[in-house]
Enzyme design. Sequence first.
Site, mmCIF file in Angstrom:
data_model
loop_
_atom_site.group_PDB
_atom_site.id
_atom_site.type_symbol
_atom_site.label_atom_id
_atom_site.label_comp_id
_atom_site.label_asym_id
_atom_site.label_seq_id
_atom_site.Cartn_x
_atom_site.Cartn_y
_atom_site.Cartn_z
ATOM 1 N N GLN A 1 0.815 -1.220 0.000
ATOM 2 C CA GLN A 1 0.000 0.000 0.000
ATOM 3 C C GLN A 1 0.845 1.266 0.000
ATOM 4 O O GLN A 1 0.478 2.270 0.579
ATOM 5 C CB GLN A 1 -0.917 -0.009 1.230
ATOM 6 C CG GLN A 1 -1.863 -1.186 1.231
ATOM 7 C CD GLN A 1 -2.685 -1.286 2.505
ATOM 8 O OE1 GLN A 1 -2.701 -0.381 3.323
ATOM 9 N NE2 GLN A 1 -3.361 -2.399 2.666
ATOM 10 N N CYS A 2 1.968 1.219 -0.669
ATOM 11 C CA CYS A 2 2.899 2.348 -0.722
ATOM 12 C C CYS A 2 2.717 3.079 -2.047
ATOM 13 O O CYS A 2 2.318 2.474 -3.044
ATOM 14 C CB CYS A 2 4.325 1.803 -0.595
ATOM 15 S SG CYS A 2 5.631 3.017 -0.754
ATOM 16 N N GLY A 3 3.024 4.365 -2.069
ATOM 17 C CA GLY A 3 2.962 5.122 -3.311
ATOM 18 C C GLY A 3 3.915 4.580 -4.368
ATOM 19 O O GLY A 3 3.731 4.799 -5.556
#
Length: 167
Positions: free
Chosen positions: A40-42
């Site tokens: 769920q990281c950019g």
Amino acid sequence: MAAEAPKSVFDFTVKDIRGNDVSLSEYNGKVLLIVNVASQCGLTNSNYKELNVLYERYKSKGFEILAFPCNQFAGQEPGSNEDIQEVACTRFKAEFPIFDKVEVNGKDAVPLYKFLKSQKGGYFGDGIKWNFTKFLVNKEGKVVERYAPTTSPLKIEKDIQNLLESS
């Protein structure tokens, strides 16, 4: 008698995403890219996409990507191992090995990451700063380079080629 200090990443045993022991010595003779990943990281989409490209191009030439999920950065890998595998393999189509969720910093950092950081400190000391920090390891299990989370996997393709071509 004290155990000998590890000399290469091949001296470590880690857990795969199903909890089974995996001796990294089975990768002896391969060039490795070891990455701490998060769902769920950019940086997730671009990194998985480019890691998949590299893996497709070089897996038959002796290249392996070892992905270690980690939830130490803004809680961006909160799921169970099953959730992580679902995201990595279904959403991002990762074919490279995904291992057990680990800690990469602090007193509970897994031995492999303590070793990686001791071999190649970061710009601001040893700590891993964010998801998708990458360590490039040669065929002898020595850490040859460390890349920032923002370094695109495709930008290190030349380094991977050079290691694959060296005997």
